[in-house]
Design an enzyme around this catalytic site. Structure first.
Site, PDB file in Angstrom:
ATOM      1  N   LYS A 257     -54.368 -21.900 -94.506  1.00 44.49           N
ATOM      2  CA  LYS A 257     -53.313 -21.016 -94.016  1.00 44.49           C
ATOM      3  C   LYS A 257     -53.678 -19.595 -94.441  1.00 44.49           C
ATOM      4  CE  LYS A 257     -48.312 -20.388 -94.096  1.00 44.49           C
ATOM      5  NZ  LYS A 257     -48.329 -18.979 -94.524  1.00 44.49           N
TER       6      LYS A 257
ATOM      7  N   CYS B 228     -47.742  -7.191-140.200  1.00 50.89           N
ATOM      8  CA  CYS B 228     -47.414  -6.420-139.005  1.00 50.89           C
ATOM      9  C   CYS B 228     -48.594  -5.530-138.619  1.00 50.89           C
ATOM     10  CB  CYS B 228     -46.174  -5.564-139.263  1.00 50.89           C
ATOM     11  SG  CYS B 228     -45.850  -4.386-137.935  1.00 50.89           S
TER      12      CYS B 228
HETATM   13 ZN   LIG Z   1     -44.093  -3.433-138.787  1.00 54.81          ZN
END
Ligand SMILES: [Zn+2]
Length: 659
Positions: free
Chosen positions: A100, A401
């Site tokens: 298709k 972090c």
């Molecule tokens: Zn942080």
């Protein structure tokens, strides 16, 4: 009869030549022929078509398809395919599968072997005559042979032949001639219908998928496709003699590898009952043939190579892993990154590929869910991991972090930075949200970033301690913010911006799950001062309709966290004030306007203690409509809830009359 055909053939050829800028005859000779046709067959479709004045008035002439170009029923999953197969008579469950194509549908019309018209699908009934452009495209056969072979038997070419095709741009042509376009499909549709400068149409390709012959010479789809190819058409890829299992196997192969290897885009497969008579006997419903179905691919998905996982730190401190990979074009956009959501999702991807971890160089399958959200579907081929913990190519869950280096805490599926005010990512996010929610104009993200990067802004209150002259002496890093900074600080300190309604104040501080409207619900329930909020228990908040235990816990925890960190005290310390709760005759009542806007009336209601809502809900007190007896949807809903509905004049009377 043959005289008419001859006439139309000559007229068609002349029209075609005219479109191509090579007129075969003078206008008056053309008109003579045309008049003759009018005499012989005044209702002949050719007359309507030519009468539509080609290219006049900015549009292509409209043409009616003799056989409507219908659309297809769709199957999105194996279950839906099985449903469809179940409706096919058991004896006829042999199928042909065709690709298709994802392009622009086209019908080529031949008269006595000669191409006389190329028309777009349009709405299926009426299309646009783009013959001039079609003549330039690749894969378009202009002259059919006088006879063709079916099963070795020569058959004369019928007077009328229609070929249905899809106009596409091949990837090769796209790379070379359509640089900068978003995707081949857009290039195809934009170019195919171009009225001026059609030269680029030569980089479009018409790929045929259906042959409509008078007399139905072909007994199967396979025969039809072979015949198309033998006539010189470029034909869609196809497979035949398949039972349902075979269809599924072909489909799976396309999804895994084959689709990506093609030089053109397809968005699914058409599954047709192979036997023509059986297929047609199944009939048509709502313009869709029941004997075929479009088996769509799951999502447009492409393979690419994983290059990195970046951990993004949000204003709440939540870390979100983001996969970065070699760019792929998906649903019209270049995609090079996608959220991996959380640690569990990464583990799941690795586990499904028989690995413990994701590694740089893993081959991944990327899609755009609902054609919008980039999504990593699976790892197709994993790079072997030898267990070396220090291999820099292996993605490990971070321990600290990535922005501030603070320790991470696990919160369910998520990692959270414990840095709070010490984490620049959280500080920027928190301040940006505050500015946005309380609505300080001209205080843009780049100014917030600049302030945070300067090291002088670590809390929301810090921005109120700054002066615009402080900003002027900051290291601008090449960015020009001086002029807007002036305006921004002016707006920040405007008297109206220094006195905030309680729900705006509390709802803009970034308490998890508590935005301004949730805060308003809490305020309206009687917790209408910071003092009362301080004394609220989770049970009391949870008892407020529309809040619930989870949000109540989030509110109380978040509010106390703000108090503990001195955020609220600090803000009051720099001069922010909470608006006194309005008391008056409308206190505790809520109002929604519909059909009109009136800021003065809104203010008058608020001044008397009422609140303004944007929608009708069961808790709404009064719906104010433009006309007293409105029957609008909102008015009907309000009456259903038993909410009072009044006109705007009545509302003015209740607030003491129009000023
Ligand atoms: Zn942080």
């Amino acid at each position: 009869m043959s005289q008419i055909i001859d006439l139309v053939t000559r007229l068609e050829a002349a029209t075609l030549a005219y479109y191509n800028g090579l007129p075969l005859m003078s206008d008056s000779a053309f008109d003579l022929l045309r008049d003759e046709l009018v005499k012989l067959d005044p209702s002949h479709p050719f007359l309507k078509r030519v009468g539509a004045a080609p290219l006049a008035g900015g549009g292509w002439p409209k043409v009616k398809h003799e056989i409507p170009m219908g659309s297809q029923n769709k199957a999105q999953s194996e279950v839906e395919l099985t449903d469809w197969v179940g409706k096919v008579p058991v004896a006829n469950r042999l199928f042909t599968v065709t690709e298709k194509m994802d392009g622009i549908s086209l019908e080529l019309s031949y008269l006595n072997g000669k191409l006389v018209r190329g028309a777009t699908r349009g709405d299926g009934e009426i299309g646009e005559d783009i013959t001039r452009n079609v003549m330039l495209m690749q894969g378009v056969v202009r002259q059919l042979p006088a006879t063709f072979l079916v099963g070795g038997v020569p058959i004369p070419m019928p007077v009328k032949v229609n070929v249905r095709a899809e106009i596409v741009v091949t990837h090769t042509d796209f790379e070379q001639f359509f640089k900068g376009d978003s995707n081949p499909r857009n290039s195809a549709s934009g170019t195919a219908k171009r009225q001026s400068d059609p030269a680029k149409c030569k980089y479009l390709t018409a790929v045929a998928y259906q042959l409509i012959l008078e007399g139905n010479a072909c007994v199967s789809k396979a025969q039809e496709l072979r015949l198309l190819a033998s006539l010189g058409f470029k034909v869609v890829g196809w497979h035949h003699d398949l039972d349902q299992q075979g269809v599924q196997a072909v489909y799976d192969e396309y999804v895994k590898t084959k689709r990506d290897a093609l030089d053109y885009d397809i968005d699914g497969l058409i599954i047709e009952v192979q036997d023509r008579d059986a297929r047609e006997a199944m009939g048509v419903h709502d313009g869709r043939p029941k004997g075929s179905v479009a088996y769509k691919f799951p999502h447009e998905a492409k393979a690419t190579i994983l290059r990195a996982i970046r951990w993004q730190v949000g204003s709440s401190g939540r870390l979100t892993p983001v996969a970065e990979f070699d760019p792929v074009n998906l649903a019209g956009a270049n995609v090079k990154q996608a959220s991996l959501h959380n640690i569990s999702y990464i583990d799941e991807l690795a586990r499904q590929a028989g690995q413990q971890v994701l590694v740089v160089g893993d081959k991944i399958l990327v899609s755009r869910r609902n054609d919008v959200i980039p999504y990593v579907e699976e790892v197709l081929e994993a790079v072997d991991y030898d267990g070396d913990e220090n291999d820099p190519n292996v993605f490990h869950t971070p321990k600290v972090c990535p922005v501030c280096g603070s320790a991470l805490q696990r919160d369910g599926e998520y990692l959270m930075c414990s840095g709070k005010d010490a984490c620049p990512a959280q500080v920027i996010g928190t301040i940006r949200r505050w500015i946005q929610k309380i609505g300080v104009k001209h205080f843009g993200d780049s100014l917030v970033e600049l302030l945070c990067e300067s090291g002088r802004v670590k809390t929301i209150a810090d921005i109120y301690r700054l002066d615009v002259s402080d900003v002027a002496i900051m290291d601008m890093g090449g960015r020009r913010v001086g002029g807007t900074a002036d305006k921004a600080f002016h707006n920040l300190r405007a008297p109206a911006a220094m006195e905030l309604p309680l729900h705006v104040f509390v709802g803009s501080l970034g308490i998890n799950m508590i935005g301004r409207s949730m805060a308003q619900t809490i305020v309206e329930a009687g917790f209408d001062s910071l003092d009362k909020m301080t004394r609220a228990t989770p049970a009391q908040i949870a008892a407020i309709p529309g809040v619930g235990q989870t949000k109540a816990d989030a509110f109380v925890d978040g509010f106390w966290d703000l108090l503990d960190r001195g955020v609220i005290t600090d803000l009051l310390g720099v001069g922010l004030r909470i608006q006194k709760p309005k008391t008056g005759v409308l206190s505790g009542k809520s109002y929604c306007f519909t059909g009109f806007r009136d800021d003065t009336l809104e203010k008058a209601i608020e001044a008397q203690g009422g609140t303004i809502k944007s929608g009708v809900s069961k808790s709404l007190t009064v719906l104010v409509t433009k006309e007293a007896n409105s029957t609008s949807g909102k008015a009907q809903t309000a009456r259903k809830y038993g909410t009072e509905v009044i006109g705007v004049d009545e509302m003015w009377q209740r607030v003491g009359g129009k000023p």
